[in-house]
Design an enzyme around this catalytic site. Structure first.
Site, short mmCIF file in Angstrom:
data_model
loop_
_atom_site.label_atom_id
_atom_site.label_comp_id
_atom_site.label_asym_id
_atom_site.label_seq_id
_atom_site.Cartn_x
_atom_site.Cartn_y
_atom_site.Cartn_z
N LYS A 16 0.82 -1.21 0.00
CA LYS A 16 0.00 0.00 0.00
C LYS A 16 0.86 1.26 0.00
O LYS A 16 0.32 2.38 -0.01
CB LYS A 16 -0.90 0.02 1.25
CG LYS A 16 -1.80 -1.19 1.41
CD LYS A 16 -2.84 -1.28 0.31
CE LYS A 16 -3.79 -2.44 0.55
NZ LYS A 16 -4.76 -2.62 -0.56
N LYS A 66 15.22 -6.31 4.84
CA LYS A 66 15.58 -5.35 5.89
C LYS A 66 17.00 -5.57 6.42
O LYS A 66 17.68 -4.62 6.81
CB LYS A 66 14.56 -5.40 7.03
CG LYS A 66 13.19 -4.87 6.61
CD LYS A 66 12.22 -4.81 7.77
CE LYS A 66 10.88 -4.25 7.31
NZ LYS A 66 9.93 -4.08 8.43
N GLY A 129 11.05 -11.85 16.69
CA GLY A 129 11.68 -11.57 15.41
C GLY A 129 11.96 -10.10 15.20
O GLY A 129 12.02 -9.30 16.14
N GLY A 130 12.12 -9.72 13.93
CA GLY A 130 12.50 -8.36 13.59
C GLY A 130 11.48 -7.32 14.01
O GLY A 130 11.86 -6.22 14.44
N ALA A 131 10.19 -7.63 13.91
CA ALA A 131 9.16 -6.66 14.30
C ALA A 131 9.25 -6.35 15.78
O ALA A 131 9.14 -5.18 16.19
CB ALA A 131 7.78 -7.20 13.95
N GLY A 239 -2.58 -3.68 12.27
CA GLY A 239 -1.41 -2.87 12.04
C GLY A 239 -1.51 -1.80 10.98
O GLY A 239 -0.49 -1.23 10.59
#
Length: 273
Positions: A16, A66, A129-131, A239
């Site tokens: 988006k 990332k 994790g990464g988040a 989110g």
């Protein structure tokens, strides 16, 4: 000529970001174009460099690049360094500046948009994790009473907590350790909802007056949110606000103008049912 920006990921068809940044540009009168790039696996540096050489000014970075963006950068912010991952790049001459706005965007959505203060509250994040890594420092800066990271691999959660212990009251544990504990804010940062699955969290962790927040967006009432709803939680969110708020942070970083986010969030919100 319009200034050029882009988001890079693989796959990228669902993004988006062009819509969001297009709305930001129109609302703020900024002269730019924003594209989506499907990066080639294993060739992030080549693709990012090609965009930069063609006049690109900055990029958003999404999965699975990332960590590649972290390595590609010549300078990283403290947030990006702590997260070990990058979601935004800015090209400034020979410099490639890197930032991570994921945690900042999430915090702004929760505290400002949803009106759920973290100060003095018990906060639970599912997944390590990464988040989660990107969210920890911004969360701790809000002054929670305790921040708990729960993960299937307990050692990963405890190691991550140990890295942040100097910044506030944070600890790691396994899902089985959550029995008998209750939290004011519960965040699902696992990938379970992307597969239509429920993370192995006991329903007793929720409080009726608290918040259940699904980091995935546009999935409607995920198994995690449905369980929270069935236990009586009145405040549910996904989110989408995080997505828009981190985009606004990047836009401000690139352009020096912070756009209003309310209209964009409203445009993208999918009813939770």
């Amino acid at each position: 000529m319009h200034d050029q920006y882009a988001v890079i990921g693989n796959p990228i068809g669902h993004t988006k970001s062009p819509l969001i940044h297009g709305m930001f540009a129109e609302a703020t009168g900024q002269d730019l174009v924003y594209a989506a790039i499907e990066g080639r696996l294993g060739q992030f540096a080549e693709d990012a460099q090609a965009f930069r050489a063609a006049g690109g000014r900055g990029m958003n970075v999404t999965a699975p690049f990332k960590l590649d963006a972290f390595a590609f950068a010549t300078e990283r912010s403290a947030r990006a360094s702590l997260a070990g991952a990058v979601n935004a790049l800015k090209f400034d001459g020979e410099r490639v500046l890197a930032e991570n706005f994921d945690g900042v965007g999430l915090t702004r959505d929760v505290v400002d948009n949803l009106g759920c203060a973290m100060r003095g509250k018990r906060v639970l994040i599912l997944g390590a994790g990464g988040a989660t890594r990107g969210a920890l420092l911004p969360f701790l800066e809000q002054g929670p009473a305790e921040l708990v990271i729960a993960n299937r691999t307990v050692d990963k959660a405890t190691a991550l907590a140990a890295e942040l212990r100097a910044h506030g009251p944070v600890r790691g544990c396994g899902y089985h350790d959550l029995d008998g504990q209750r939290f004011d804010l519960v965040f699902n940062a696992t990938s379970a909802s992307l597969r239509g699955e429920l993370p192995p969290v006991p329903a007793t962790v929720f409080t009726a007056e608290g918040l259940a927040y699904e980091l995935a967006y546009g999935k409607g009432l995920t198994p995690f949110l449905r369980m929270a709803q069935q236990t009586g939680v009145k405040r549910l969110a996904d989110g989408v606000g995080m997505l828009v708020e981190q985009a606004a942070e990047a836009f401000d970083w690139w352009r020096g103008v912070r756009p209003d986010t309310a209209a964009v969030i409203a445009r993208l919100t999918v009813p939770l049912r």
